[in-house]
Design a protein around this motif. Sequence first.
Motif, PDB file in Angstrom:
ATOM      1  N   LYS A   3       0.841  -1.199   0.000  1.00  0.00           N
ATOM      2  CA  LYS A   3       0.000   0.000   0.000  1.00  0.00           C
ATOM      3  C   LYS A   3       0.876   1.250   0.000  1.00  0.00           C
ATOM      4  O   LYS A   3       0.644   2.186  -0.758  1.00  0.00           O
ATOM      5  N   TYR A   7       1.321   4.165  -2.970  1.00  0.00           N
ATOM      6  CA  TYR A   7       1.105   5.605  -2.835  1.00  0.00           C
ATOM      7  C   TYR A   7       2.374   6.413  -3.091  1.00  0.00           C
ATOM      8  O   TYR A   7       2.309   7.474  -3.704  1.00  0.00           O
ATOM      9  N   GLN A  79       0.362   5.167  12.408  1.00  0.00           N
ATOM     10  CA  GLN A  79      -0.653   4.198  11.990  1.00  0.00           C
ATOM     11  C   GLN A  79      -0.194   2.791  12.373  1.00  0.00           C
ATOM     12  O   GLN A  79       0.991   2.570  12.581  1.00  0.00           O
ATOM     13  N   PRO A  80      -1.140   1.875  12.435  1.00  0.00           N
ATOM     14  CA  PRO A  80      -0.726   0.512  12.812  1.00  0.00           C
ATOM     15  C   PRO A  80       0.005  -0.219  11.689  1.00  0.00           C
ATOM     16  O   PRO A  80      -0.510  -1.166  11.108  1.00  0.00           O
ATOM     17  N   ILE A  81       1.183   0.251  11.375  1.00  0.00           N
ATOM     18  CA  ILE A  81       2.008  -0.413  10.359  1.00  0.00           C
ATOM     19  C   ILE A  81       3.407  -0.560  10.950  1.00  0.00           C
ATOM     20  O   ILE A  81       3.859   0.296  11.695  1.00  0.00           O
TER      21      ILE A  81
ATOM     22  N   VAL B  97      -5.290   6.705   4.059  1.00  0.00           N
ATOM     23  CA  VAL B  97      -5.221   6.445   5.497  1.00  0.00           C
ATOM     24  C   VAL B  97      -6.298   5.423   5.885  1.00  0.00           C
ATOM     25  O   VAL B  97      -6.058   4.531   6.699  1.00  0.00           O
ATOM     26  N   ASN B  99      -7.348   3.117   4.003  1.00  0.00           N
ATOM     27  CA  ASN B  99      -6.826   1.871   3.481  1.00  0.00           C
ATOM     28  C   ASN B  99      -5.807   1.228   4.421  1.00  0.00           C
ATOM     29  O   ASN B  99      -5.665   0.013   4.494  1.00  0.00           O
ATOM     30  N   LEU B 100      -5.087   2.099   5.164  1.00  0.00           N
ATOM     31  CA  LEU B 100      -4.015   1.595   6.019  1.00  0.00           C
ATOM     32  C   LEU B 100      -4.520   1.086   7.356  1.00  0.00           C
ATOM     33  O   LEU B 100      -3.813   0.396   8.074  1.00  0.00           O
ATOM     34  N   ARG B 101      -5.750   1.477   7.710  1.00  0.00           N
ATOM     35  CA  ARG B 101      -6.247   1.054   9.025  1.00  0.00           C
ATOM     36  C   ARG B 101      -7.439   0.138   8.868  1.00  0.00           C
ATOM     37  O   ARG B 101      -8.417   0.484   8.222  1.00  0.00           O
TER      38      ARG B 101
END
Lengths: 260, 235
Positions: A3, A7, A79-81, B97, B99-101
């Motif tokens: 992802k 981007y 973010q949770p990454i 964002v 998409n990321l969560r």
Amino acid sequence: MFKILKYSFYDLMRSRWSYVYFIFYLALGFILLFLNNDVNKAVITLMNIIIVLTPLIGTVFGVMYYYNSKEFTELLLAQPIKRSKIFMGQYLGISISLTLSLVLGLGIPFVAYGLFRSSAIFDFSLLLLVGAFLNFIFVALSFNIALSNENKIKGFGYAILMWLFLAVIYDGVFLTFLVFFNEYPLDKFSLIATMFNPIDLSRILILLKLDISALLGYTGAVFRKFFGTNLGMTLSIFILVLWIIFPVWRMNRKLKKKDF
Amino acid sequence: MIQIKNLHKRFGKLVVLDSLDLEIKTGGIFAILGPNGSGKTTLIKSILGMVIPNKGDIKFKQKSVLQQWGYRNQINYLPQIANFPANLTVNELIEMVKNLRPKQAGEQELISLFGLEPFLNKKLGNLSGGTKQKVNIVLTFMFDSELIILDEPTTGLDPISLISLKMIIQKEKEKGKTILITTHIMSLVEEIADKIVFLLDGNIYFKGSVSELKEKTGQDDLEHAIAKIISRKDV
């Protein structure tokens, strides 16, 4: 990770600089073919340009992207990454978009000129492969430098210095060494010294393939004598892969301890 | 909700957090105050895992957060400086964002509250500072998370948006969320904060309600009370 890659890639694909880069290669391809009137000769000229220019562009883009997207990276970090995924995504995004500019920019004129009907197709593909390697290597190196330097100007300076060192100064020092110690057997030394510079290594890789003895130079000749053409090429590709793996590994290690 | 034990953080020779202990219970608005450079942002970033402490432990819902990342799905964070990739549009950023969560987002209401509709298809690089901050706020509040961390949320906002922001914060509080907020605007603190955590020299100097702080310093006005603490330290 994909992802983030997607981007970063979109972001870069829409930036003016990707197009400037692409159009530069496009123009370069057409001009070289127009001047040389021969695919084979154009490939050799192109090699000299690619070997110096792709590392420079990779370095500058890598450092610029890192510092410019710093605040955004902070947003991603909240973010949770996983950390390493964010940076690997960005790294691959830059490297792939640069490689795409290179491949398309040079590919279009050469294909239009009749590359597929010429014997130079393998030489040309190898040239693009080496260009891609150099992109991945120098973006990784510049990311390493940027990660270790909070100060933008300093980071930029070190990155350019690294490029200058590997592209120009290294050869000078190397040559001085050869002249100075010419009474000693220097085969092994020069072999090893070549492996420590991805730019030299790429040059030898292409020249081995093109089989132009006149351009091989001392190290190239030693390389060929020592390994033969095929083993020499395989070995240099393998070392180029190591040149990607090591900086990427160090990047991930550095990331674990870094504060943002 | 959060337990911080013996937290140390050094940047080079500069000690920013010095054996800090803090417990934050679930629910309510906590204002983290302190002079410039007192370690507010460092504390927040340590909770988020962006700054890696030299020593100590941070627990979020009884689990240590060090070298973890999954727990961040339960935290909304508003960073101090809003800067986004210049070539993405507002819509694309919001989609990204989301998409990321891996959770539901309700951005529509926030977008209309801040009047961001005309900007949705504009590139982020062309937006003004205040508009970027509004986008930043939308990104923060569009998820439903138990912990909300706001680092200087009022930067660059016009008065109308400021009122909207306060409204959102109150609403979240009523839902039982825990909200951490750092700011230098004392009127905001007085208006919304339930508890104050005052950082000084890398440690907690005071923790309690606004009235307790006023009582402790003998001042009627929060701004003066804070100023008194800071100046006393300098003497």
